[in-house]
Write a protein that holds these residues in place. Structure first.
Motif, PDB file in Angstrom:
ATOM      1  N   ILE A  41       0.831  -1.215   0.000  1.00  0.00           N
ATOM      2  CA  ILE A  41       0.000   0.000   0.000  1.00  0.00           C
ATOM      3  C   ILE A  41       0.863   1.262   0.000  1.00  0.00           C
ATOM      4  O   ILE A  41       0.774   2.088  -0.890  1.00  0.00           O
ATOM      5  N   ILE A  42       1.714   1.428   1.034  1.00  0.00           N
ATOM      6  CA  ILE A  42       2.452   2.685   1.120  1.00  0.00           C
ATOM      7  C   ILE A  42       3.803   2.627   0.423  1.00  0.00           C
ATOM      8  O   ILE A  42       4.469   3.663   0.289  1.00  0.00           O
ATOM      9  N   GLY A  43       4.216   1.442  -0.059  1.00  0.00           N
ATOM     10  CA  GLY A  43       5.468   1.337  -0.781  1.00  0.00           C
ATOM     11  C   GLY A  43       6.662   1.710   0.075  1.00  0.00           C
ATOM     12  O   GLY A  43       6.891   1.148   1.141  1.00  0.00           O
ATOM     13  N   HIS A  44       7.454   2.703  -0.395  1.00  0.00           N
ATOM     14  CA  HIS A  44       8.631   3.160   0.333  1.00  0.00           C
ATOM     15  C   HIS A  44       8.380   4.471   1.078  1.00  0.00           C
ATOM     16  O   HIS A  44       9.327   5.167   1.455  1.00  0.00           O
ATOM     17  N   LEU A  45       7.119   4.804   1.277  1.00  0.00           N
ATOM     18  CA  LEU A  45       6.789   6.071   1.921  1.00  0.00           C
ATOM     19  C   LEU A  45       7.365   6.159   3.326  1.00  0.00           C
ATOM     20  O   LEU A  45       7.734   7.235   3.799  1.00  0.00           O
ATOM     21  N   HIS A  46       7.470   5.011   4.001  1.00  0.00           N
ATOM     22  CA  HIS A  46       7.970   5.015   5.377  1.00  0.00           C
ATOM     23  C   HIS A  46       9.452   5.366   5.460  1.00  0.00           C
ATOM     24  O   HIS A  46       9.956   5.701   6.539  1.00  0.00           O
ATOM     25  N   LEU A  47      10.158   5.308   4.333  1.00  0.00           N
ATOM     26  CA  LEU A  47      11.588   5.601   4.330  1.00  0.00           C
ATOM     27  C   LEU A  47      11.883   7.090   4.262  1.00  0.00           C
ATOM     28  O   LEU A  47      13.002   7.512   4.562  1.00  0.00           O
ATOM     29  N   LEU A  48      10.903   7.885   3.871  1.00  0.00           N
ATOM     30  CA  LEU A  48      11.127   9.319   3.699  1.00  0.00           C
ATOM     31  C   LEU A  48      11.082  10.021   5.050  1.00  0.00           C
ATOM     32  O   LEU A  48      10.026  10.385   5.540  1.00  0.00           O
ATOM     33  N   LEU A  69      12.003   3.545  -6.224  1.00  0.00           N
ATOM     34  CA  LEU A  69      11.138   3.765  -5.075  1.00  0.00           C
ATOM     35  C   LEU A  69       9.690   3.797  -5.523  1.00  0.00           C
ATOM     36  O   LEU A  69       9.378   4.339  -6.594  1.00  0.00           O
ATOM     37  N   ARG A  70       8.791   3.245  -4.717  1.00  0.00           N
ATOM     38  CA  ARG A  70       7.361   3.227  -5.027  1.00  0.00           C
ATOM     39  C   ARG A  70       6.605   4.070  -4.000  1.00  0.00           C
ATOM     40  O   ARG A  70       6.840   3.977  -2.804  1.00  0.00           O
ATOM     41  N   PHE A  71       5.651   4.906  -4.486  1.00  0.00           N
ATOM     42  CA  PHE A  71       4.792   5.711  -3.620  1.00  0.00           C
ATOM     43  C   PHE A  71       3.331   5.536  -4.100  1.00  0.00           C
ATOM     44  O   PHE A  71       3.070   5.190  -5.262  1.00  0.00           O
ATOM     45  N   ILE A  72       2.496   5.951  -3.264  1.00  0.00           N
ATOM     46  CA  ILE A  72       1.061   5.772  -3.544  1.00  0.00           C
ATOM     47  C   ILE A  72       0.485   6.857  -4.426  1.00  0.00           C
ATOM     48  O   ILE A  72      -0.551   6.683  -5.042  1.00  0.00           O
ATOM     49  N   ALA A  73       1.146   8.001  -4.438  1.00  0.00           N
ATOM     50  CA  ALA A  73       0.600   9.123  -5.223  1.00  0.00           C
ATOM     51  C   ALA A  73       0.916   8.928  -6.696  1.00  0.00           C
ATOM     52  O   ALA A  73       2.020   8.548  -7.069  1.00  0.00           O
ATOM     53  N   SER A  74      -0.068   9.201  -7.572  1.00  0.00           N
ATOM     54  CA  SER A  74       0.135   9.088  -9.018  1.00  0.00           C
ATOM     55  C   SER A  74      -0.872   9.946  -9.733  1.00  0.00           C
ATOM     56  O   SER A  74      -1.900  10.331  -9.175  1.00  0.00           O
ATOM     57  N   THR A  75      -0.589  10.274 -10.972  1.00  0.00           N
ATOM     58  CA  THR A  75      -1.500  11.067 -11.782  1.00  0.00           C
ATOM     59  C   THR A  75      -1.325  10.687 -13.236  1.00  0.00           C
ATOM     60  O   THR A  75      -0.250  10.238 -13.645  1.00  0.00           O
TER      61      THR A  75
END
Length: 247
Positions: A41-48, A69-75
């Motif tokens: 779900i959150i990918g690598h967001l916890h690393l930031l 790196l993978r994040f949840i935000a996209s457009t």
């Protein structure tokens, strides 16, 4: 209530693991750069973590200069975004456009130096530079965009300036908050802590400010500002479309 949220997150986590490892995937990732372990779900967001540049430096030390790196935000990236990127690169941040406003930057720096001189005219005194640099930055940007100064002691448009500064402060405050639905999409139907409501209200107030500036420039087309430049581009673009339809 807290336990209920915790159990819901645990159940969601287990479901994601089940879908990830039990269901077959149609395509495999190939030729990707090295990547640290991620969380569903959150990918690598916890690393930031702050400071961001130190975090990225540590990751590059471990995984190399290119890291996946993978994040949840996209457009969606389509013609609209490509057109906006072209306009920003050519019409807003080009060297010629920035050089045309060099006089504004010089003038604001002179005003900052004058303020420092006035403060220290009677001898040594302490100066809080952060607020002065904030005023300098906002005044440069706003003069380039709209030809107005909203910060400092010599501002004439007091009510308009106060409205703008209050809106910017609220924007900064909201920028420091995290919307739970951005991290966990399952909560998108819930407005946690009124975050969405605050963002909508802030957006409406910002629209009023920007629309007011645009209307001013439509009445006064002689200002050498970014708004007038973009309005000219829009008029030319609209005329080109009408000409194309007629032909």
């Amino acid at each position: 209530m807290a336990n209920t949220h915790l159990y819901s997150l645990l159940v969601l986590f287990l479901l994601v693991l089940a879908f990830k490892f039990l269901l077959p995937t149609g395509k495999k990732r190939k030729n990707l750069a090295p990547s640290p372990p991620s969380i569903p779900i959150i990918g690598h967001l916890h690393l930031l973590k702050q400071p961001i540049h130190r975090t990225l430096e540590n990751l590059s030390t471990i995984y190399g200069p290119i890291v996946f790196l993978r994040f949840i935000a996209s457009t969606n990236y389509g013609d609209h975004w490509r057109n906006l990127r072209r306009i920003c690169a050519i019409e807003i941040f080009s060297s010629s456009r920035l050089n045309s406003s060099s006089g504004i930057r010089r003038d604001e720096i002179k005003q900052l130096a004058r303020r420092l001189q006035q403060v220290s005219s009677n001898g040594f005194s302490k100066v809080e530079l952060r607020s002065m640099f904030t005023d300098l930055t906002f005044n440069i940007v706003m003069r380039m965009i709209a030809g107005k100064r909203y910060y400092g002691e010599d501002v004439n448009l007091t009510e308009e300036a106060n409205t703008f500064k209050e809106t910017m402060k609220e924007y900064a405050d909201l920028g420091g908050l995290t919307n739970l639905a951005d991290v966990f999409p399952i909560f998108q139907c819930v407005d946690c802590n009124g975050f969405v409501r605050k963002c909508v209200g802030l957006g409406e107030r910002m629209d009023l400010i920007l629309q007011g500036l645009i209307e001013e420039h439509r009445r006064d087309k002689d200002r050498n500002t970014m708004i007038n430049h973009l309005l000219t581009l829009r008029a030319g673009f609209s005329a080109g479309i009408l000409h194309g339809r007629r032909t």
